[in-house]
Write a protein that holds these residues in place. Structure first.
Motif, PDB file in Angstrom:
ATOM      1  N   ASP A  48      52.457  46.521 -32.499  1.00 36.69           N
ATOM      2  CA  ASP A  48      51.890  45.681 -31.444  1.00 36.69           C
ATOM      3  C   ASP A  48      50.923  44.735 -32.167  1.00 36.69           C
ATOM      4  OD1 ASP A  48      52.025  45.389 -28.602  1.00 36.69           O
ATOM      5  OD2 ASP A  48      50.064  46.321 -28.369  1.00 36.69           O
ATOM      6  N   HIS A  50      48.748  41.436 -31.413  1.00 39.10           N
ATOM      7  CA  HIS A  50      48.248  40.416 -30.492  1.00 39.10           C
ATOM      8  C   HIS A  50      47.263  39.466 -31.165  1.00 39.10           C
ATOM      9  CE1 HIS A  50      50.065  42.656 -27.269  1.00 39.10           C
ATOM     10  NE2 HIS A  50      49.255  43.683 -27.371  1.00 39.10           N
ATOM     11  N   HIS A  83      43.112  45.261 -27.955  1.00 37.76           N
ATOM     12  CA  HIS A  83      43.715  46.239 -28.875  1.00 37.76           C
ATOM     13  C   HIS A  83      44.697  45.533 -29.803  1.00 37.76           C
ATOM     14  CE1 HIS A  83      46.735  45.808 -25.713  1.00 37.76           C
ATOM     15  NE2 HIS A  83      47.624  46.166 -26.612  1.00 37.76           N
ATOM     16  N   ASP A 115      52.908  39.332 -22.754  1.00 36.81           N
ATOM     17  CA  ASP A 115      52.817  40.649 -23.384  1.00 36.81           C
ATOM     18  C   ASP A 115      54.231  41.107 -23.739  1.00 36.81           C
ATOM     19  OD1 ASP A 115      51.581  42.824 -24.439  1.00 36.81           O
ATOM     20  OD2 ASP A 115      51.077  43.776 -22.520  1.00 36.81           O
TER      21      ASP A 115
HETATM   22 ZN    ZN Z   1      49.598  45.648 -26.550  1.00 41.18          ZN
END
Ligand code: ZN
Ligand code: VGL
Length: 199
Positions: A48, A50, A83, A115
């Protein structure tokens, strides 16, 4: 084991105890996952990933708190604590994860406005990550999933894999969930209905 790939979802510090979006027991599954990794010829890890200020962060929505919902152009979206911000320690894959056998590390969630729970499609359900094409080109027809979190990134990845005709298995012993408003039971039902094998 040609034709079969293990996809390890988001085994990052921010999803482990002490992290920004900690999943209970998230680090306990690492030894189980390491055994799965050594048993599979094709191993893919997802991360993940971001940008700071990502649209899925509650901090990007004045007046909103983590775990509340908002309406995005692509539909409802849960808001999360900040996060897995690119380049931070929390975004790193856990050091105890055996990465030696991994052939691909796939970043997802890097588009500021969308997302991405699934390793295959972003949350608009149309923007591809390229993983379907990668697997097909490698002759892979079977996908085995594990990692974090069962009821979000693992489940959405499993639904997309099954929806694209891959024989799909989720190893529940090698997953841990967030369980937000009954999401664990709901996603387990959805996975079963989609033909995903849960073991
Ligand atoms: Zn995430
Ligand atoms: C995840 C929420 C937000 C996951 C990622 O890996 O399940 N959940 N970003």
């Amino acid at each position: 084991m040609a034709g079969k790939a293990l996809v390890v979802i988001d085994m990052q510090y921010d999803f482990c105890p002490g992290g920004a979006l900690a999943v209970a027991g998230g680090d306990e599954i690492i030894p189980v996952i390491n055994r799965l990794i050594s048993d599979h010829e094709h191993v893919i890890l997802t991360q993940d990933w971001h940008p700071a200020g990502h649209s899925s962060f509650a901090s990007s929505h004045p007046g909103k708190a983590p775990f509340e919902m908002v309406e995005m152009p692509y539909g409802p979206q849960t808001l999360w604590p900040d996060h897995c911000v690119q380049g931070t320690r929390g975004a790193e894959l856990h050091d105890a994860l055996d990465r030696t056998n991994a052939e691909l590390v796939l970043h997802k969630g890097f588009h500021h406005e969308i997302d991405s729970y699934s390793a295959f499609y972003e949350n608009d359900r149309t923007t591809p990550t390229g993983l379907v094409g990668y697997l097909r080109e490698c002759g892979i027809s079977e996908v085995v999933l594990c990692g974090l979190a069962t009821d979000f990134c693992v489940a959405y990845s499993a639904l997309d894999a099954a929806g694209h005709g891959f024989a799909t298995t989720v190893i529940l012993d090698a997953c841990r969930g967030i369980d937000l408003n009954g999401s664990m039971a709901a996603m387990n039902e959805q996975m079963k209905a989609a033909g995903v094998t849960l073991v």
